[in-house]
Design an enzyme around this catalytic site. Structure first.
Site, PDB file in Angstrom:
ATOM      1  N   CYS A   1      -1.003  -2.316  -4.395  1.00  0.00           N
ATOM      2  CA  CYS A   1      -0.150  -1.893  -5.501  1.00  0.00           C
ATOM      3  C   CYS A   1       0.722  -3.073  -5.909  1.00  0.00           C
ATOM      4  CB  CYS A   1       0.724  -0.727  -5.047  1.00  0.00           C
ATOM      5  SG  CYS A   1       1.864  -0.143  -6.304  1.00  0.00           S
ATOM      6  N   LEU A   2       0.878  -3.280  -7.214  1.00  0.00           N
ATOM      7  CA  LEU A   2       1.671  -4.420  -7.691  1.00  0.00           C
ATOM      8  C   LEU A   2       3.130  -4.341  -7.226  1.00  0.00           C
ATOM      9  CD1 LEU A   2       0.364  -4.857 -11.372  1.00  0.00           C
ATOM     10  CD2 LEU A   2      -0.178  -6.268  -9.382  1.00  0.00           C
TER      11      LEU A   2
ATOM     12  N   GLY B   1      -4.487  -1.627 -12.470  1.00  0.00           N
ATOM     13  CA  GLY B   1      -3.805  -0.528 -13.121  1.00  0.00           C
ATOM     14  C   GLY B   1      -2.312  -0.754 -12.987  1.00  0.00           C
TER      15      GLY B   1
ATOM     16  N   GLN C   1       6.717   1.030 -13.178  1.00  0.00           N
ATOM     17  CA  GLN C   1       6.596  -0.288 -12.525  1.00  0.00           C
ATOM     18  C   GLN C   1       7.150  -1.419 -13.380  1.00  0.00           C
ATOM     19  OE1 GLN C   1       2.252   0.366 -11.331  1.00  0.00           O
ATOM     20  NE2 GLN C   1       3.022  -0.822  -9.627  1.00  0.00           N
TER      21      GLN C   1
ATOM     22  N   HIS D   1      -4.070   6.918  -8.369  1.00  0.00           N
ATOM     23  CA  HIS D   1      -2.972   6.058  -7.895  1.00  0.00           C
ATOM     24  C   HIS D   1      -1.915   5.921  -8.996  1.00  0.00           C
ATOM     25  CE1 HIS D   1      -1.459   2.287  -5.704  1.00  0.00           C
ATOM     26  NE2 HIS D   1      -0.850   2.229  -6.879  1.00  0.00           N
ATOM     27  N   GLU D   2      -2.372   5.663 -10.237  1.00  0.00           N
ATOM     28  CA  GLU D   2      -1.414   5.477 -11.345  1.00  0.00           C
ATOM     29  C   GLU D   2      -0.712   6.778 -11.709  1.00  0.00           C
ATOM     30  OE1 GLU D   2      -0.524   2.593 -11.807  1.00  0.00           O
ATOM     31  OE2 GLU D   2      -2.272   1.649 -10.893  1.00  0.00           O
TER      32      GLU D   2
ATOM     33  N   HIS E   1       2.145   7.466  -9.526  1.00  0.00           N
ATOM     34  CA  HIS E   1       3.353   6.718  -9.889  1.00  0.00           C
ATOM     35  C   HIS E   1       4.239   7.527 -10.845  1.00  0.00           C
ATOM     36  CE1 HIS E   1       3.292   2.706  -8.191  1.00  0.00           C
ATOM     37  NE2 HIS E   1       2.030   2.524  -8.515  1.00  0.00           N
TER      38      HIS E   1
HETATM   39 ZN   LIG Z   1       0.734   1.169  -7.688  1.00  0.00          ZN
END
Ligand SMILES: [Zn+2]
Length: 163
Positions: free
Chosen positions: A90-91, A46, A51, A132-133, A136
């Site tokens: 997480c990226l 995701g 991000q 989670h997304e 963000h």
């Molecule tokens: Zn993340």
């Protein structure tokens, strides 16, 4: 379409509340496509617009057995239930993995790229990824919810098992 650079923590854009999308135009469609290309390139499940340095309420997640792409524009959480602790990454945090408690069920409302409002229910890891997304988009990062950080040994084991 393009692969964008992923913004890494710490960065201001990652901790701010993102703005609602008011018009779904070509820019938003391109943003969705960029998110997809970037997520695939960096092997995420995701990714959210902040991000890739775009402070708008847009995110995508892979869900279901077929790993379908769920596109969320202006998503809102309608309902959650249950609680479960599982491992997240997480990226924007390379090499940080840890345990986070999340609901086991979520119901959301969002817009797709055609501007259609939809409702979606998800459970388990899908619910976790969606929440989670959406976090963000409110500038909330998973490191603030970590119950326990995985040790380097545990990480090595996790990667070892995958190979
Ligand atoms: Zn993340």
């Amino acid at each position: 379409m393009a692969i964008k650079e992923v913004v890494k923590h710490p960065a201001k854009v990652l901790t701010e509340k993102c703005e609602e999308v008011t018009v779904i135009n070509e820019e938003i469609i391109a943003l969705l496509d960029d998110l997809y290309d970037t997520m695939v390139e960096y092997d995420g499940v995701g990714i959210a617009a902040p991000q890739i340095n775009v402070p708008l309420r847009v995110a995508i997640v892979e869900i279901g057995e077929d790993r379908d792409i769920l596109e969320m524009i202006n998503p809102t959480v309608l309902e959650t239930s249950g609680a479960e602790v599982d491992i997240e990454g997480c990226l924007s945090f390379p090499n940080l993995f840890g345990e986070v408690e999340r609901p086991t069920y979520v119901k959301i409302e969002a817009c797709d790229r055609e501007g259609r409002v939809y409702e979606l229910e998800a459970g388990g890891f899908d619910a976790r990824a969606i929440l989670h997304e959406i976090d963000h988009l409110d500038g909330v990062l998973f490191n603030s919810k970590l119950i326990r950080v995985l040790t380097e040994e545990e990480l090595a084991e996790m990667y070892g098992e995958e190979e």
